[in-house]
Design a protein around this motif. Structure first.
Motif, PDB file in Angstrom:
ATOM      1  N   SER A   1      39.414  47.480  35.351  1.00  0.00           N
ATOM      2  CA  SER A   1      40.661  47.212  34.630  1.00  0.00           C
ATOM      3  C   SER A   1      40.635  47.853  33.250  1.00  0.00           C
ATOM      4  O   SER A   1      41.660  48.379  32.776  1.00  0.00           O
ATOM      5  CB  SER A   1      40.882  45.705  34.518  1.00  0.00           C
ATOM      6  N   LEU A   2      39.493  47.811  32.588  1.00  0.00           N
ATOM      7  CA  LEU A   2      39.382  48.435  31.266  1.00  0.00           C
ATOM      8  C   LEU A   2      39.624  49.938  31.353  1.00  0.00           C
ATOM      9  O   LEU A   2      40.368  50.516  30.540  1.00  0.00           O
ATOM     10  CB  LEU A   2      38.005  48.154  30.681  1.00  0.00           C
TER      11      LEU A   2
ATOM     12  N   GLY B   1      45.753  43.269  39.743  1.00  0.00           N
ATOM     13  CA  GLY B   1      45.445  43.850  41.038  1.00  0.00           C
ATOM     14  C   GLY B   1      44.235  44.770  41.010  1.00  0.00           C
ATOM     15  O   GLY B   1      43.442  44.798  41.960  1.00  0.00           O
ATOM     16  N   VAL B   2      44.067  45.525  39.916  1.00  0.00           N
ATOM     17  CA  VAL B   2      42.899  46.399  39.801  1.00  0.00           C
ATOM     18  C   VAL B   2      41.616  45.573  39.837  1.00  0.00           C
ATOM     19  O   VAL B   2      40.658  45.893  40.563  1.00  0.00           O
ATOM     20  CB  VAL B   2      42.975  47.237  38.509  1.00  0.00           C
ATOM     21  N   GLY B   3      41.571  44.496  39.075  1.00  0.00           N
ATOM     22  CA  GLY B   3      40.395  43.637  39.075  1.00  0.00           C
ATOM     23  C   GLY B   3      40.161  42.990  40.425  1.00  0.00           C
ATOM     24  O   GLY B   3      39.015  42.879  40.894  1.00  0.00           O
TER      25      GLY B   3
ATOM     26  N   PHE C   1      41.139  34.650  49.469  1.00  0.00           N
ATOM     27  CA  PHE C   1      40.481  35.172  50.670  1.00  0.00           C
ATOM     28  C   PHE C   1      40.871  36.614  50.993  1.00  0.00           C
ATOM     29  O   PHE C   1      40.154  37.290  51.725  1.00  0.00           O
ATOM     30  CB  PHE C   1      40.773  34.314  51.910  1.00  0.00           C
ATOM     31  N   THR C   2      42.017  37.065  50.502  1.00  0.00           N
ATOM     32  CA  THR C   2      42.493  38.397  50.853  1.00  0.00           C
ATOM     33  C   THR C   2      43.272  39.001  49.699  1.00  0.00           C
ATOM     34  O   THR C   2      43.851  38.269  48.878  1.00  0.00           O
ATOM     35  CB  THR C   2      43.385  38.340  52.106  1.00  0.00           C
ATOM     36  N   VAL C   3      43.293  40.335  49.644  1.00  0.00           N
ATOM     37  CA  VAL C   3      44.030  41.072  48.620  1.00  0.00           C
ATOM     38  C   VAL C   3      44.924  42.073  49.325  1.00  0.00           C
ATOM     39  O   VAL C   3      44.443  42.890  50.113  1.00  0.00           O
ATOM     40  CB  VAL C   3      43.072  41.802  47.654  1.00  0.00           C
ATOM     41  N   THR C   4      46.240  41.995  49.073  1.00  0.00           N
ATOM     42  CA  THR C   4      47.212  42.905  49.676  1.00  0.00           C
ATOM     43  C   THR C   4      48.128  43.463  48.601  1.00  0.00           C
ATOM     44  O   THR C   4      48.313  42.836  47.544  1.00  0.00           O
ATOM     45  CB  THR C   4      48.062  42.177  50.733  1.00  0.00           C
ATOM     46  N   PRO C   5      48.743  44.620  48.844  1.00  0.00           N
ATOM     47  CA  PRO C   5      49.639  45.201  47.821  1.00  0.00           C
ATOM     48  C   PRO C   5      50.856  44.345  47.516  1.00  0.00           C
ATOM     49  O   PRO C   5      51.378  44.396  46.400  1.00  0.00           O
ATOM     50  CB  PRO C   5      50.051  46.547  48.455  1.00  0.00           C
TER      51      PRO C   5
ATOM     52  N   THR D   1      41.616  44.128  30.359  1.00  0.00           N
ATOM     53  CA  THR D   1      40.298  43.549  30.656  1.00  0.00           C
ATOM     54  C   THR D   1      40.408  42.072  31.024  1.00  0.00           C
ATOM     55  O   THR D   1      39.791  41.609  32.002  1.00  0.00           O
ATOM     56  CB  THR D   1      39.369  43.726  29.447  1.00  0.00           C
ATOM     57  N   LEU D   2      41.194  41.326  30.268  1.00  0.00           N
ATOM     58  CA  LEU D   2      41.349  39.896  30.551  1.00  0.00           C
ATOM     59  C   LEU D   2      42.032  39.672  31.896  1.00  0.00           C
ATOM     60  O   LEU D   2      41.677  38.758  32.647  1.00  0.00           O
ATOM     61  CB  LEU D   2      42.138  39.234  29.420  1.00  0.00           C
ATOM     62  N   ALA D   3      43.014  40.515  32.212  1.00  0.00           N
ATOM     63  CA  ALA D   3      43.677  40.388  33.512  1.00  0.00           C
ATOM     64  C   ALA D   3      42.710  40.720  34.644  1.00  0.00           C
ATOM     65  O   ALA D   3      42.707  40.051  35.689  1.00  0.00           O
ATOM     66  CB  ALA D   3      44.898  41.304  33.567  1.00  0.00           C
ATOM     67  N   GLY D   4      41.895  41.759  34.465  1.00  0.00           N
ATOM     68  CA  GLY D   4      40.925  42.113  35.493  1.00  0.00           C
ATOM     69  C   GLY D   4      39.908  41.024  35.730  1.00  0.00           C
ATOM     70  O   GLY D   4      39.477  40.792  36.879  1.00  0.00           O
ATOM     71  N   MET D   5      39.505  40.315  34.671  1.00  0.00           N
ATOM     72  CA  MET D   5      38.559  39.215  34.829  1.00  0.00           C
ATOM     73  C   MET D   5      39.158  38.103  35.694  1.00  0.00           C
ATOM     74  O   MET D   5      38.486  37.553  36.583  1.00  0.00           O
ATOM     75  CB  MET D   5      38.162  38.664  33.459  1.00  0.00           C
TER      76      MET D   5
END
Length: 598
Positions: free
Chosen positions: A342-343, A308-310, A495-499, A481-485
């Motif tokens: 993410s890092l 989610g951070v990425g 198309f969208t990012v929600t909690p 880092t890999l998750a953020g990528m």
């Protein structure tokens, strides 16, 4: 007094053949297995029902379709392995040593698929009266096949001390690992052809599963492939293939990625490429979690927060009209932003918490995952600063554009039409290759061996001079880092990012619970294990939407069964196999311990 000869003693103590679960004469069990498999095979060329209302159109003679294809495949494999176990010339390599447990597994899968098909027809159409003669033949033949297979003698490993007596012990004895056999050494060109054939077959099996148009067919697909793969494992063919791939590792990796690249080119519907893109996102994140859990042994229950951070970082700099930053970074800058965010979060969260171990660390990471979701939900300008638009998230994220190549538009490559999701699938395939490369290099490095030492026994690792805290923080930061990528691509694909996308547990992945399950079920510490586990855990909820109310129940049952019969995961490394299974050594007689004073 007549002395006891060694021959007589050996005859009394030598274990005989272990009977099957059903006490049938061996020859009757073998012939019943062959007859049942043949009956199921022939029934697939007859109509199973009279109406096309049941999906798959099982009303045509001489042309198997739908679930009949799966029953045909299972019956054919059962026949081949059964003939091999009986010593038919040319098929002995399938079941070296005349093992019957692969035949039993294939028979169970074939019977389960066939009987499920008959039950599904009766349930959907309103009774068994809707079966045609082919359906009745299939049901009766599958029962004969099941009875014959359960009566086959169980495999007898060379180290067996005494045969089991109870039915439960005999069933488990059928699945005990035998002494491994060595296959013939083939020329290099032949081994490379085998690798290509296996990778091609794997691509075909995966493409068939992802393109199943209705839930009944997908359930039959899971039954058939699951038991078939278990039978291949029991026969020892997987060990031979592992030896071949180990000698040609680079060829195997290249063939796997070529097959994955070809996948969207072979699909007739963009919907299947959509599933492929989402599976790769889920699998990439699972492989990143495998660094944390599989290598370093850190139980992270809030790992989805780094995804989610990425995603949020990429969405804020994507140029979306709903972004509060009102900037638009190019693709490479957006990816670096997500990775960097993410890092930083991985280091900030890991520094104060990684001095904890075990359950305490799991609870802290679980809390971090929930804190992230709630924080994103409250940054709406009312409950907190206006950064993420709160529950509404950041919608209308524009498609990526790389060197003038807009991934949201259709393109023609080598005569093949690639839609939006096919483009993102190929992009995620590149990211997956990067993650696989990072994982393999880390696993084989000095740092990777230190992570494994910490995972096995942190106290002993510290005693050997390993800086456990620093190395755990490195693993935590690398996994984040890999998750953020992967999150940077997910933001543009969805198309969208929600909690709500980053809860701990939800029916639809990715979430922390399903990510952890993908790593454990697939096989911790391996490359292909989390990829396979993630693919299964994403496909099952997507394909079984008609069972949405029972998905978590069925998921829990599957977890229990897999942990009971294969606790090391679907793809396990050598260490896990030795940890969870017998070593093959003889038991020490209790009389000897008593005489020794123990």
């Amino acid at each position: 007094m007549t002395p006891t000869t060694p021959t007589a003693t050996a005859d009394k103590t030598a274990p005989g053949p272990v009977p099957g679960l059903l006490k049938l004469p061996a020859h009757i069990a073998r012939w019943a297995t062959l007859a049942g498999a043949t009956g199921v095979l022939l029934s697939t060329f007859l109509a199973w029902t009279w109406t096309a209302a049941f999906p798959g159109n099982l009303t045509v003679d001489l042309y198997p379709g739908g679930l009949q294809v799966l029953a045909l495949t299972g019956a054919l494999l059962t026949l081949l392995f059964a003939l091999s176990a009986q010593g038919v010339r040319g098929l002995g390599w399938l079941t070296p040593g005349g093992k019957h447990s692969p035949v039993l597994l294939l028979a169970l899968g074939t019977a389960a698929t066939t009987l499920y098909s008959v039950a599904a027809i009766a349930q959907k159409l309103g009774g068994l009266v809707n079966l045609e003669p082919g359906g009745w033949i299939a049901g009766i033949a599958s029962v004969v096949l099941l009875v014959g297979a359960l009566g086959l003698p169980a495999d007898t490993p060379g180290d067996a001390v005494r045969p089991p007596t109870s039915p439960h012990q005999r069933l488990l004895h059928s699945f005990k690992a035998p002494t491994p056999e060595r296959g013939p050494v083939l020329p290099s060109w032949a081994e490379i052809l085998i690798i290509a054939a296996v990778v091609g077959a794997g691509l075909e099996v995966f493409a068939y599963g992802i393109s199943t148009p209705y839930g009944e067919l997908f359930i039959g697909y899971l039954l058939t492939t699951g038991f078939a793969l278990a039978a291949i494992t029991r026969s020892g063919l997987n060990r031979r293939l592992s030896a071949v791939t180990a000698r040609h590792r680079n060829v195997t990796v290249a063939a796997a990625f070529i097959a994955a690249f070809i996948f969207p080119l072979t699909q007739t519907s963009e919907a299947y490429a959509t599933l492929g893109a989402y599976i790769l996102i889920f699998a990439t994140v699972a492989l990143g979690l495998n660094v944390v859990v599989g290598l370093a042994g850190l139980l992270d229950l809030g790992y989805v927060a780094f995804l989610g951070v990425g995603a949020y970082a990429a969405a804020l700099v994507s140029g979306s009209p709903y972004s509060t930053l009102d900037v638009q970074f190019p693709f490479w800058a957006a990816v670096l932003t997500g990775i960097g965010a993410s890092l930083v979060f991985g280091v900030v969260i890991g520094a104060p918490t990684l001095r904890l171990r075990g359950d305490y660390l799991a609870i802290v990471t679980l809390g971090f995952g929930e804190i992230f979701r709630i924080a994103m939900q409250n940054m709406d300008g009312t409950s907190g600063p206006n950064v993420t638009n709160g529950p509404n998230g950041i919608p209308n994220i524009p498609d990526l554009e790389i060197l003038g190549f807009n991934l949201g538009e259709e393109h023609t490559i080598l005569g093949f039409e690639l839609g939006r999701f096919s483009n993102y699938y190929l992009l995620m395939l590149i990211f997956t290759g990067i993650v696989v490369l990072v994982f393999r290099r880390s696993d084989q490095s000095r740092i990777g061996r230190a992570w494994v030492a910490i995972r096995e026994d942190e106290t002993a690792a510290r005693a050997m001079g390993i800086n456990a805290f620093r190395l755990k923080l490195m693993a935590f930061a690398l996994g984040a880092t890999l998750a953020g990528m992967a999150g940077t691509v997910q933001a543009h694909v969805t198309f969208t990012v929600t909690p709500t996308q980053y809860k701990f547990v939800e029916v639809v992945p990715p979430n922390s619970a399903f990510l952890l399950a993908a790593v454990i079920l697939g096989g911790m510490g391996t490359v292909s294990g989390p990829l396979i586990g993630a693919a299964l855990l994403y496909l099952i909820p997507e394909k079984l939407e008609f069972m949405a109310e029972y998905q978590l129940l069925l998921f829990g049952i599957a977890l229990v069964l897999l942990m009971r019969f294969r606790p090391e995961g679907l793809v396990a490394d050598r260490r896990k196999q030795l940890e969870f299974h017998d070593t093959g050594q003889l038991d020490v007689p209790k009389a000897g311990l008593t005489k020794a004073g123990v």
